[in-house]
Design an enzyme around this catalytic site. Structure first.
Site, PDB file in Angstrom:
ATOM      1  N   LYS A  24       4.200  -7.225  -0.361  1.00 64.48           N
ATOM      2  CA  LYS A  24       4.302  -6.747  -1.741  1.00 64.48           C
ATOM      3  C   LYS A  24       5.384  -7.552  -2.467  1.00 64.48           C
ATOM      4  CE  LYS A  24       4.023  -2.438  -2.394  1.00 64.48           C
ATOM      5  NZ  LYS A  24       4.166  -1.010  -2.555  1.00 64.48           N
ATOM      6  N   LYS A  43      11.106 -11.285   4.599  1.00 70.77           N
ATOM      7  CA  LYS A  43      10.371 -11.104   3.356  1.00 70.77           C
ATOM      8  C   LYS A  43      11.256 -11.546   2.192  1.00 70.77           C
ATOM      9  CE  LYS A  43       7.333  -8.214   0.859  1.00 70.77           C
ATOM     10  NZ  LYS A  43       6.556  -6.971   0.858  1.00 70.77           N
ATOM     11  N   LEU A  91      12.739  -7.940   8.595  1.00 64.88           N
ATOM     12  CA  LEU A  91      11.795  -6.959   9.134  1.00 64.88           C
ATOM     13  C   LEU A  91      11.437  -7.246  10.588  1.00 64.88           C
ATOM     14  CD1 LEU A  91       9.280  -7.080   6.132  1.00 64.88           C
ATOM     15  CD2 LEU A  91      11.142  -5.436   6.472  1.00 64.88           C
ATOM     16  N   TYR A  93       9.057  -8.185  13.429  1.00 69.51           N
ATOM     17  CA  TYR A  93       7.855  -9.023  13.457  1.00 69.51           C
ATOM     18  C   TYR A  93       6.781  -8.307  14.259  1.00 69.51           C
ATOM     19  CZ  TYR A  93       4.630 -12.672  15.008  1.00 69.51           C
ATOM     20  OH  TYR A  93       3.502 -13.382  15.292  1.00 69.51           O
ATOM     21  N   ASP A 137       1.144   5.967   0.423  1.00 66.59           N
ATOM     22  CA  ASP A 137       0.323   4.757   0.261  1.00 66.59           C
ATOM     23  C   ASP A 137      -0.205   4.277   1.609  1.00 66.59           C
ATOM     24  OD1 ASP A 137       0.793   1.583  -1.483  1.00 66.59           O
ATOM     25  OD2 ASP A 137      -0.958   2.833  -1.067  1.00 66.59           O
ATOM     26  N   LYS A 139      -2.743   3.001   3.801  1.00 64.59           N
ATOM     27  CA  LYS A 139      -4.085   2.392   3.760  1.00 64.59           C
ATOM     28  C   LYS A 139      -4.054   1.184   4.675  1.00 64.59           C
ATOM     29  CE  LYS A 139      -2.691   0.075  -0.505  1.00 64.59           C
ATOM     30  NZ  LYS A 139      -2.751   0.135  -1.957  1.00 64.59           N
ATOM     31  N   ASN A 142      -1.509  -1.596   4.493  1.00 65.58           N
ATOM     32  CA  ASN A 142      -0.088  -1.352   4.787  1.00 65.58           C
ATOM     33  C   ASN A 142       0.153  -1.088   6.258  1.00 65.58           C
ATOM     34  OD1 ASN A 142       0.677  -1.684   2.152  1.00 65.58           O
ATOM     35  ND2 ASN A 142       0.459   0.494   1.640  1.00 65.58           N
ATOM     36  N   ASP A 155       4.705  -0.544   5.047  1.00 63.25           N
ATOM     37  CA  ASP A 155       5.188  -0.768   3.689  1.00 63.25           C
ATOM     38  C   ASP A 155       5.423   0.544   2.979  1.00 63.25           C
ATOM     39  OD1 ASP A 155       5.798  -1.400   1.196  1.00 63.25           O
ATOM     40  OD2 ASP A 155       4.175  -2.813   0.877  1.00 63.25           O
ATOM     41  N   THR A 173      -6.103   0.450  -5.676  1.00 57.02           N
ATOM     42  CA  THR A 173      -7.241   1.298  -5.380  1.00 57.02           C
ATOM     43  C   THR A 173      -6.891   2.774  -5.411  1.00 57.02           C
ATOM     44  OG1 THR A 173      -8.726   1.992  -3.650  1.00 57.02           O
ATOM     45  CG2 THR A 173      -6.679   0.997  -2.927  1.00 57.02           C
TER      46      THR A 173
HETATM   47  C1  LIG Z   1       9.246  -2.113   6.820  1.00 56.51           C
HETATM   48  O1  LIG Z   1       8.384  -3.025   6.164  1.00 56.51           O
HETATM   49  C2  LIG Z   1       8.545  -3.186   4.818  1.00 56.51           C
HETATM   50  C3  LIG Z   1       9.501  -2.508   4.037  1.00 56.51           C
HETATM   51  C4  LIG Z   1       9.569  -2.759   2.662  1.00 56.51           C
HETATM   52  C5  LIG Z   1       8.685  -3.652   2.085  1.00 56.51           C
HETATM   53  C6  LIG Z   1       8.727  -3.933   0.634  1.00 56.51           C
HETATM   54  O2  LIG Z   1       8.373  -5.010   0.214  1.00 56.51           O
HETATM   55  N1  LIG Z   1       9.135  -2.894  -0.156  1.00 56.51           N
HETATM   56  C7  LIG Z   1       9.261  -2.961  -1.541  1.00 56.51           C
HETATM   57  C8  LIG Z   1       9.239  -4.161  -2.260  1.00 56.51           C
HETATM   58  C9  LIG Z   1       9.369  -4.138  -3.642  1.00 56.51           C
HETATM   59  C10 LIG Z   1       9.528  -2.934  -4.327  1.00 56.51           C
HETATM   60  C11 LIG Z   1       9.553  -1.744  -3.592  1.00 56.51           C
HETATM   61  C12 LIG Z   1       9.418  -1.761  -2.207  1.00 56.51           C
HETATM   62  C13 LIG Z   1       7.736  -4.338   2.846  1.00 56.51           C
HETATM   63  C14 LIG Z   1       7.687  -4.103   4.215  1.00 56.51           C
HETATM   64  N2  LIG Z   1       6.775  -4.713   5.056  1.00 56.51           N
HETATM   65  C15 LIG Z   1       6.017  -5.800   4.707  1.00 56.51           C
HETATM   66  O3  LIG Z   1       6.013  -6.321   3.632  1.00 56.51           O
HETATM   67  C16 LIG Z   1       5.126  -6.367   5.779  1.00 56.51           C
HETATM   68  C17 LIG Z   1       5.330  -7.870   5.784  1.00 56.51           C
HETATM   69  S1  LIG Z   1       3.985  -8.706   6.541  1.00 56.51           S
HETATM   70  C18 LIG Z   1       4.402  -8.743   8.200  1.00 56.51           C
HETATM   71  N3  LIG Z   1       5.517  -8.179   8.658  1.00 56.51           N
HETATM   72  C19 LIG Z   1       5.779  -8.226   9.986  1.00 56.51           C
HETATM   73  N4  LIG Z   1       4.973  -8.822  10.866  1.00 56.51           N
HETATM   74  C20 LIG Z   1       3.836  -9.395  10.431  1.00 56.51           C
HETATM   75  N5  LIG Z   1       3.000 -10.000  11.342  1.00 56.51           N
HETATM   76  C21 LIG Z   1       3.526  -9.371   9.073  1.00 56.51           C
HETATM   77 BR1  LIG Z   1       1.957 -10.156   8.439  1.00 56.51          BR
END
Ligand SMILES: COc1ccc(C(=O)Nc2ccccc2)cc1NC(=O)CCSc1ncnc(N)c1Br
Length: 270
Positions: A24, A43, A91, A93, A137, A139, A142, A155, A173
């Protein structure tokens, strides 16, 4: 990992690897902390984009919430840091990658896989609810998969403390939203129970129960809880999904009953 409070991380502490996918509001990279060689997902959130989208308060709340969540089916956030342009989330992995990609590739999951995922997700949600955190959320997009094909809720962009009523407009959605949310009424933890019902249907069938080609049609089908069962859906699966997709939040099956439901017991019996 040495992500104790007070550790001041900088980008120089990490070797950045391949892009992992779209998260996101930003890109996610495989990364390795130089000193400990610990593998993480990093991230990168652009500050200007966050400000433009007005979600910086959501991110702050999420960082606060995540700091207190420890559960094997919830993706960890080890810490965060920022520089003048970006905010970086450190985060866990998840080697199995994105669940929705597996679901799209396979069409649908087996009953056994679906039962394991929904049972594990119900324990993660119970843990969140015990801390008065509702996800709102849940789905496939996430959800991630761990090394043992174990599901991880990844997420919390919309998580809040219960009870609450939505302030931001609904984006994306409607498929996973319960009647009380699409009608903009007050809602509580039971929104996550409804989402587990939608998820189980989608795991078994390959598409969500109320999917249509228009917002308004989906909206109507959610309000009427207009579920259509595909031929061959086993009765115990229909029973569990029907008990989760109750219009009245108070009538929805308590999360603790999901792992003990006949559908789950039958499918996880080895
Ligand atoms: C605790 O995980 C999160 C916690 C927070 C947020 C986040 O952006 N919050 C947020 C961002 C903006 C505004 C408000 C909330 C996002 C994540 N998680 C993620 O974005 C998942 C990243 S993809 C991935 N990660 C690990 N291993 C993989 N193989 C993959 Br593919």
């Amino acid at each position: 990992e040495a992500a104790k409070a007070g550790t001041r991380w900088t980008l120089q502490d990490f070797e950045i690897g391949k892009p992992l996918g779209r998260g996101k509001f930003g890109k996610v990279y495989l990364a390795r902390e130089r000193r400990t060689k610990y593998i993480v997902a990093l991230k990168v959130l652009s500050k200007s984009q966050l400000l433009k989208s007005g979600v910086e308060h959501q991110l702050r709340r999420e960082i606060e919430i995540q700091a207190h969540l420890r559960h094997r089916h919830i993706l960890r956030m080890y810490g965060y840091f920022y520089d003048n342009k970006n905010i970086y989330l450190i985060l866990e992995y998840s080697p199995g990658g994105e669940l929705y990609k597996k679901l799209t590739a396979r069409g649908q999951f087996s009953e056994r896989t679906s039962a394991r995922f929904i049972s594990d997700l119900s324990t993660a949600m119970r843990y969140c609810h015990s801390k008065h955190v509702i996800h709102r959320d849940i789905k496939p997009e996430n959800l991630l998969l761990g090394a043992k094909n174990d599901v991880k809720i990844a997420d919390f962009g919309w998580s809040v403390h219960a009870p609450t009523s939505r302030r931001n407009t609904l984006c994306g959605t409607l498929d996973y939203l319960p009647p009380e949310m699409v009608e903009g009424r007050e809602h509580d933890e039971q929104v996550d129970t409804w989402a587990l019902g939608v998820l189980l249907y989608e795991f078994l069938v390959g598409s969500p129960p109320f999917e249509t080609d228009s917002h308004s049609a989906t909206y109507r089908r959610i309000q009427r809880v207009d579920i259509r069962w595909p031929a061959g859906m086993p009765d115990d699966a229909k029973d569990l999904i029907s008990k989760l997709l109750k219009k009245d939040p108070r009538q929805r099956l308590p999360l603790e009953c999901i792992p003990k439901h006949p559908f789950v017991l039958r499918c996880l019996r080895d």
